[in-house]
Design a protein around this motif. Structure first.
Motif, PDB file in Angstrom:
ATOM      1  N   VAL A  12       0.578  -1.326  -0.116  1.00  0.00           N
ATOM      2  CA  VAL A  12       0.172   0.013   0.163  1.00  0.00           C
ATOM      3  C   VAL A  12       0.851   1.381  -0.025  1.00  0.00           C
ATOM      4  O   VAL A  12       1.510   1.499   0.816  1.00  0.00           O
ATOM      5  CB  VAL A  12      -0.809  -0.025   1.272  1.00  0.00           C
ATOM      6  CG1 VAL A  12      -1.761   1.227   0.947  1.00  0.00           C
ATOM      7  CG2 VAL A  12      -1.669  -1.412   1.448  1.00  0.00           C
ATOM      8  N   GLY A  13       0.610   2.112  -0.955  1.00  0.00           N
ATOM      9  CA  GLY A  13       1.608   3.480  -1.139  1.00  0.00           C
ATOM     10  C   GLY A  13       0.657   4.446  -1.165  1.00  0.00           C
ATOM     11  O   GLY A  13      -0.584   4.443  -1.496  1.00  0.00           O
ATOM     12  N   VAL A  14       1.429   5.591  -1.048  1.00  0.00           N
ATOM     13  CA  VAL A  14       0.370   6.853  -0.754  1.00  0.00           C
ATOM     14  C   VAL A  14       1.143   8.152  -1.540  1.00  0.00           C
ATOM     15  O   VAL A  14       2.446   8.097  -1.316  1.00  0.00           O
ATOM     16  CB  VAL A  14      -0.163   7.302   0.685  1.00  0.00           C
ATOM     17  CG1 VAL A  14       1.013   7.717   1.309  1.00  0.00           C
ATOM     18  CG2 VAL A  14      -0.823   8.444   0.367  1.00  0.00           C
ATOM     19  N   LYS A  15       0.612   8.929  -2.176  1.00  0.00           N
ATOM     20  CA  LYS A  15       1.106  10.275  -2.597  1.00  0.00           C
ATOM     21  C   LYS A  15       0.068  11.310  -2.406  1.00  0.00           C
ATOM     22  O   LYS A  15      -1.171  11.003  -2.545  1.00  0.00           O
ATOM     23  CB  LYS A  15       1.248  10.133  -4.143  1.00  0.00           C
ATOM     24  CG  LYS A  15       2.316   9.354  -4.361  1.00  0.00           C
ATOM     25  CD  LYS A  15       2.307   9.246  -6.167  1.00  0.00           C
ATOM     26  CE  LYS A  15       3.485   9.906  -6.792  1.00  0.00           C
ATOM     27  NZ  LYS A  15       3.490  10.159  -8.359  1.00  0.00           N
ATOM     28  N   GLN A  16       0.619  12.517  -1.923  1.00  0.00           N
ATOM     29  CA  GLN A  16      -0.468  13.480  -1.481  1.00  0.00           C
ATOM     30  C   GLN A  16       0.004  14.647  -1.814  1.00  0.00           C
ATOM     31  O   GLN A  16       1.154  15.059  -1.847  1.00  0.00           O
ATOM     32  CB  GLN A  16      -0.726  13.202  -0.045  1.00  0.00           C
ATOM     33  CG  GLN A  16       0.549  13.374   0.862  1.00  0.00           C
ATOM     34  CD  GLN A  16       0.184  12.952   2.458  1.00  0.00           C
ATOM     35  OE1 GLN A  16      -0.824  13.206   2.749  1.00  0.00           O
ATOM     36  NE2 GLN A  16       1.174  12.531   3.021  1.00  0.00           N
ATOM     37  N   SER A  17      -0.905  15.586  -2.100  1.00  0.00           N
ATOM     38  CA  SER A  17      -0.159  17.159  -2.382  1.00  0.00           C
ATOM     39  C   SER A  17      -1.532  17.893  -1.785  1.00  0.00           C
ATOM     40  O   SER A  17      -2.717  17.560  -1.807  1.00  0.00           O
ATOM     41  CB  SER A  17      -0.243  17.414  -3.819  1.00  0.00           C
ATOM     42  OG  SER A  17      -1.349  17.140  -4.735  1.00  0.00           O
ATOM     43  N   TYR A  18      -1.146  19.241  -1.255  1.00  0.00           N
ATOM     44  CA  TYR A  18      -2.349  20.005  -0.654  1.00  0.00           C
ATOM     45  C   TYR A  18      -1.860  21.482  -1.262  1.00  0.00           C
ATOM     46  O   TYR A  18      -0.911  21.784  -1.452  1.00  0.00           O
ATOM     47  CB  TYR A  18      -2.145  20.021   0.659  1.00  0.00           C
ATOM     48  CG  TYR A  18      -2.223  18.743   1.547  1.00  0.00           C
ATOM     49  CD1 TYR A  18      -3.593  18.152   1.694  1.00  0.00           C
ATOM     50  CD2 TYR A  18      -1.292  17.793   1.713  1.00  0.00           C
ATOM     51  CE1 TYR A  18      -3.923  16.783   2.002  1.00  0.00           C
ATOM     52  CE2 TYR A  18      -1.508  16.465   2.199  1.00  0.00           C
ATOM     53  CZ  TYR A  18      -2.898  16.305   2.305  1.00  0.00           C
ATOM     54  OH  TYR A  18      -3.273  15.036   2.787  1.00  0.00           O
ATOM     55  N   VAL A  19      -3.010  22.125  -1.499  1.00  0.00           N
ATOM     56  CA  VAL A  19      -2.960  23.684  -1.775  1.00  0.00           C
ATOM     57  C   VAL A  19      -3.914  24.222  -1.146  1.00  0.00           C
ATOM     58  O   VAL A  19      -5.319  24.039  -1.440  1.00  0.00           O
ATOM     59  CB  VAL A  19      -3.029  23.975  -3.363  1.00  0.00           C
ATOM     60  CG1 VAL A  19      -3.199  25.209  -3.685  1.00  0.00           C
ATOM     61  CG2 VAL A  19      -2.086  23.238  -4.106  1.00  0.00           C
ATOM     62  N   GLY A  20      -3.767  25.008  -0.143  1.00  0.00           N
ATOM     63  CA  GLY A  20      -4.790  25.772   0.753  1.00  0.00           C
ATOM     64  C   GLY A  20      -5.812  24.847   1.453  1.00  0.00           C
ATOM     65  O   GLY A  20      -5.064  24.015   2.218  1.00  0.00           O
ATOM     66  N   PHE A  21      -6.960  24.974   1.049  1.00  0.00           N
ATOM     67  CA  PHE A  21      -7.903  24.148   1.772  1.00  0.00           C
ATOM     68  C   PHE A  21      -8.321  22.670   1.229  1.00  0.00           C
ATOM     69  O   PHE A  21      -9.026  22.073   1.678  1.00  0.00           O
ATOM     70  CB  PHE A  21      -9.187  25.008   2.159  1.00  0.00           C
ATOM     71  CG  PHE A  21      -9.045  26.195   2.995  1.00  0.00           C
ATOM     72  CD1 PHE A  21      -8.982  26.063   4.261  1.00  0.00           C
ATOM     73  CD2 PHE A  21      -9.120  27.327   2.179  1.00  0.00           C
ATOM     74  CE1 PHE A  21      -9.074  27.112   5.159  1.00  0.00           C
ATOM     75  CE2 PHE A  21      -9.076  28.740   3.186  1.00  0.00           C
ATOM     76  CZ  PHE A  21      -8.910  28.381   4.383  1.00  0.00           C
ATOM     77  N   GLN A  22      -7.583  22.539   0.039  1.00  0.00           N
ATOM     78  CA  GLN A  22      -7.854  21.391  -0.904  1.00  0.00           C
ATOM     79  C   GLN A  22      -6.640  20.392  -0.790  1.00  0.00           C
ATOM     80  O   GLN A  22      -5.459  20.755  -0.785  1.00  0.00           O
ATOM     81  CB  GLN A  22      -8.148  21.760  -2.229  1.00  0.00           C
ATOM     82  CG  GLN A  22      -9.396  22.665  -2.239  1.00  0.00           C
ATOM     83  CD  GLN A  22      -9.780  22.965  -3.841  1.00  0.00           C
ATOM     84  OE1 GLN A  22      -8.836  22.990  -4.537  1.00  0.00           O
ATOM     85  NE2 GLN A  22     -11.061  23.384  -3.908  1.00  0.00           N
ATOM     86  N   GLY A  23      -7.027  19.142  -0.930  1.00  0.00           N
ATOM     87  CA  GLY A  23      -5.827  18.152  -0.891  1.00  0.00           C
ATOM     88  C   GLY A  23      -6.219  16.872  -1.843  1.00  0.00           C
ATOM     89  O   GLY A  23      -7.268  16.853  -2.293  1.00  0.00           O
ATOM     90  N   GLN A  24      -5.219  16.358  -2.405  1.00  0.00           N
ATOM     91  CA  GLN A  24      -5.528  15.280  -3.247  1.00  0.00           C
ATOM     92  C   GLN A  24      -4.613  14.091  -2.840  1.00  0.00           C
ATOM     93  O   GLN A  24      -3.306  14.090  -2.591  1.00  0.00           O
ATOM     94  CB  GLN A  24      -5.009  15.501  -4.847  1.00  0.00           C
ATOM     95  CG  GLN A  24      -5.501  14.505  -5.550  1.00  0.00           C
ATOM     96  CD  GLN A  24      -5.363  14.873  -7.005  1.00  0.00           C
ATOM     97  OE1 GLN A  24      -6.088  16.049  -7.338  1.00  0.00           O
ATOM     98  NE2 GLN A  24      -4.614  14.478  -7.958  1.00  0.00           N
ATOM     99  N   ILE A  25      -5.218  12.957  -2.495  1.00  0.00           N
ATOM    100  CA  ILE A  25      -4.555  11.995  -1.849  1.00  0.00           C
ATOM    101  C   ILE A  25      -4.637  10.570  -2.679  1.00  0.00           C
ATOM    102  O   ILE A  25      -5.805  10.325  -3.184  1.00  0.00           O
ATOM    103  CB  ILE A  25      -5.252  11.350  -0.480  1.00  0.00           C
ATOM    104  CG1 ILE A  25      -5.082  12.531   0.444  1.00  0.00           C
ATOM    105  CG2 ILE A  25      -4.291  10.410   0.279  1.00  0.00           C
ATOM    106  CD1 ILE A  25      -5.787  12.405   1.764  1.00  0.00           C
ATOM    107  N   SER A  26      -3.711  10.034  -3.364  1.00  0.00           N
ATOM    108  CA  SER A  26      -3.599   8.987  -4.046  1.00  0.00           C
ATOM    109  C   SER A  26      -3.080   7.751  -3.487  1.00  0.00           C
ATOM    110  O   SER A  26      -2.045   7.690  -3.020  1.00  0.00           O
ATOM    111  CB  SER A  26      -2.849   9.181  -5.293  1.00  0.00           C
ATOM    112  OG  SER A  26      -3.170  10.267  -6.315  1.00  0.00           O
ATOM    113  N   ILE A  27      -3.890   6.762  -3.178  1.00  0.00           N
ATOM    114  CA  ILE A  27      -3.601   5.362  -2.800  1.00  0.00           C
ATOM    115  C   ILE A  27      -3.365   4.424  -3.712  1.00  0.00           C
ATOM    116  O   ILE A  27      -4.201   4.197  -4.492  1.00  0.00           O
ATOM    117  CB  ILE A  27      -4.636   4.995  -1.543  1.00  0.00           C
ATOM    118  CG1 ILE A  27      -4.850   6.460  -0.408  1.00  0.00           C
ATOM    119  CG2 ILE A  27      -4.099   3.914  -0.511  1.00  0.00           C
ATOM    120  CD1 ILE A  27      -5.949   6.173   0.424  1.00  0.00           C
TER     121      ILE A  27
END
Length: 85
Positions: A12-27
């Motif tokens: 199980v791996g994860v990548k994440q990025s955030y800008v301000g109040f928003q985030g994107q999480i890929s699992i």
């Protein structure tokens, strides 16, 4: 970003990025076994303080007990979460 869990069957791996109040999480769920993983599902519960959009490999978010996707040998199922506080 990185590997959260790994054994002889599953990685199980994860990548994440955030800008301000928003985030994107890929699992990513990688099949390390010698057989396909069938009826594979991810259960992501909603929480009150986050607005969340979920998408991923077809079937991975199925609610039905006999649902889910098949993860072939040495391939991945993917789950994308778009979150907003």
């Amino acid at each position: 970003s990185g590997v959260l869990f790994e054994n002889s069957l599953l990685q199980v791996g994860v990548k994440q990025s955030y800008v301000g109040f928003q985030g994107q999480i890929s699992i990513f769920f990688g099949n390390l076994s010698k057989k396909p993983l069938t009826n594979f599902r991810a259960i992501i519960e909603d929480v009150d303080h986050l607005r969340m959009q979920k998408q991923g490999t077809e079937g991975i978010l199925d609610d039905e007990e006999d649902g889910g996707c098949t993860v072939a040998i040495r391939t991945q199922a993917k789950l994308l979460l778009k979150v907003e506080v």
